[in-house]
Design a protein around this motif. Structure first.
Motif, PDB file in Angstrom:
ATOM      1  N   SER A 179       0.830  -1.208   0.000  1.00  0.00           N
ATOM      2  CA  SER A 179       0.000   0.000   0.000  1.00  0.00           C
ATOM      3  C   SER A 179       0.861   1.252   0.000  1.00  0.00           C
ATOM      4  O   SER A 179       0.595   2.213  -0.734  1.00  0.00           O
ATOM      5  CB  SER A 179      -0.927  -0.002   1.230  1.00  0.00           C
ATOM      6  OG  SER A 179      -1.781  -1.128   1.230  1.00  0.00           O
ATOM      7  N   THR A 200      -4.187  -4.741   7.392  1.00  0.00           N
ATOM      8  CA  THR A 200      -3.731  -3.920   6.264  1.00  0.00           C
ATOM      9  C   THR A 200      -4.728  -2.811   5.956  1.00  0.00           C
ATOM     10  O   THR A 200      -4.349  -1.652   5.762  1.00  0.00           O
ATOM     11  CB  THR A 200      -3.545  -4.795   5.014  1.00  0.00           C
ATOM     12  OG1 THR A 200      -2.530  -5.777   5.272  1.00  0.00           O
ATOM     13  CG2 THR A 200      -3.138  -3.960   3.812  1.00  0.00           C
ATOM     14  N   THR A 201      -6.000  -3.160   5.924  1.00  0.00           N
ATOM     15  CA  THR A 201      -7.034  -2.165   5.625  1.00  0.00           C
ATOM     16  C   THR A 201      -7.083  -1.080   6.690  1.00  0.00           C
ATOM     17  O   THR A 201      -7.165   0.119   6.378  1.00  0.00           O
ATOM     18  CB  THR A 201      -8.412  -2.855   5.512  1.00  0.00           C
ATOM     19  OG1 THR A 201      -8.355  -3.856   4.483  1.00  0.00           O
ATOM     20  CG2 THR A 201      -9.495  -1.847   5.169  1.00  0.00           C
ATOM     21  N   PRO A 238      -5.846   0.611   0.450  1.00  0.00           N
ATOM     22  CA  PRO A 238      -5.468  -0.737   0.898  1.00  0.00           C
ATOM     23  C   PRO A 238      -5.118  -1.632  -0.289  1.00  0.00           C
ATOM     24  O   PRO A 238      -5.883  -1.740  -1.245  1.00  0.00           O
ATOM     25  CB  PRO A 238      -6.718  -1.244   1.624  1.00  0.00           C
ATOM     26  CG  PRO A 238      -7.492  -0.017   1.966  1.00  0.00           C
ATOM     27  CD  PRO A 238      -7.209   0.979   0.883  1.00  0.00           C
TER      28      PRO A 238
END
Length: 390
Positions: A49, A338-339, A349
């Motif tokens: 990302s 991660t998001t 993301p």
């Protein structure tokens, strides 16, 4: 004794016996795999990302922006270039835009005239003209930029960081003179010195502060001629002393950030691998205990005709299912982490598909390897020994 057969359709129900009868133990043994896979996926996802955001910045801002400066003085300020430098640079074949600026080292900006002069807030006052906006591909957060008309008067435009430090105000005090604030720039990743600057016009800078000449020049070059243009900058900007000229490409700083991010990823991947190893040991341990606790089941199945490979397949399937359970949970956790981190950093993301498939494959492989010894041990038990030990 007639040998039995084991259908593929029966393997899954047999392999889930231990998971269904001891769900808490199965969940705990899968946690190590889940943590390891979550670590791997989240690290790769956050890195991807960040890289995607940096690459997008580089693509948006361009790699064809170059800067020219003539060294620094003892205080770290920029030394003036020859007054002819912008004109000479503009004549280089391949240069498409030139924007001169000049830092005023003894001039500082304040919110009011009541602030002590020593409290500069690390802000610079810099002369510029209308060419700066298109050359840097800069945009205004509000207001208007300097023009040929306003450059004659005490009018200023604030860089993003300067605006944040000075606060919302219609005028500022610039070393003995009030300046009206005409506008505010959005952040410029490739020109952080502009973010920290208060910009005024060249004419007013000459009249009020005795400006000598440009000290930093920004230019754009044709993408295919960037290297050729960069090689000519020093001698063109200052023919009498080319070794003192510093020519640079700001986008290289963003590229360096990519390299730093990639180097840090290795450490976190190593930590995730350690978590996977701990999870594998946990699965192996739980499977060995399962074999010891289920001697009666193994002996009874062997007495009824189950072959050694059927017993081994049953326990190996259970171990693989534990790995798959941990891997699937880890993938979900990694994607969620991660998001969450991406949104807190205003990033898009990005979870690489390779990380997902590799993570699941690693979990299943680890489960299989961890279950090999317990499955082999269960298969070697003789029916009479297994039944006798119950």
């Amino acid at each position: 004794m007639i040998g039995s057969t084991l259908r593929a359709a029966d393997l899954l129900p047999l392999g889930t016996i231990g998971l269904r009868t001891r769900p808490v133990r199965a969940a705990l043994s899968a946690i190590g795999i889940a943590i390891g896979i979550a670590s791997l996926v989240s690290v790769l996802g956050v890195t991807a990302s960040s890289q995607a955001d940096l690459l997008a910045q580089i693509d948006r801002l361009g790699t064809n922006l170059l800067t020219v400066a003539d060294g620094q003085n003892i205080g770290g300020g920029e030394v003036p270039l020859p007054e002819t430098a912008p004109t000479m640079i503009d004549r280089i074949d391949g240069v498409t835009a030139v924007a001169p600026t000049a830092e005023l080292p003894a001039v500082h900006a304040y919110r009011t005239d009541l602030i002590p002069v020593v409290r500069t807030a690390s802000l610079s006052v810099r002369a510029a003209d209308a060419s700066l906006l298109p050359t840097l591909d800069a945009t205004l957060a509000d207001g208007a930029f300097l023009s040929s008309a306003t450059a004659e008067f005490p009018v200023a435009v604030l860089g993003a960081e300067a605006a944040a430090r000075l606060g919302r105000t219609d005028r500022i005090w610039v070393s003995g003179h009030w300046f009206a604030v005409a506008g505010t720039l959005r952040p410029l990743p490739l020109a952080p010195e502009i973010d920290r600057s208060v910009l005024i016009g060249f004419p007013v800078a000459n009249r009020l502060y005795g400006l000598d000449g440009p000290s930093r020049i920004y230019l754009r070059a044709d993408t295919g001629q960037v290297e050729a243009v960069a090689a000519k900058l020093a001698r063109t900007a200052n023919p009498s002393n080319p070794v003192a000229v510093q020519a640079s490409r700001p986008s290289e700083a963003l590229t360096a950030r990519l390299a730093v991010a990639q180097s840090g990823t290795g450490l976190f991947l190593g930590l995730g691998a350690i978590a996977l190893l701990v999870g594998a040991i946990g699965i192996a341990n739980i499977m060995v205990i399962a074999v010891l606790e289920r001697h009666a089941e193994i002996g009874l199945r062997r007495a009824l005709g189950a072959r050694r490979r059927h017993i081994a397949a049953q326990f190996l399937t259970e171990s693989i299912l534990l790995g798959a359970l941990g891997g699937t949970t880890g993938l979900a956790l990694g994607a969620a982490v991660t998001t969450a981190i991406a949104y807190t950093r205003d990033l898009t993301p990005t979870v690489p598909p390779l990380a997902l498939w590799t993570g699941l494959a690693a979990a299943i492989t680890i489960g299989a390897l961890a279950g090999l010894y317990p499955a082999t041990r269960a298969a070697r038990l003789a029916p009479t020994d297994a039944l006798r030990s119950t």
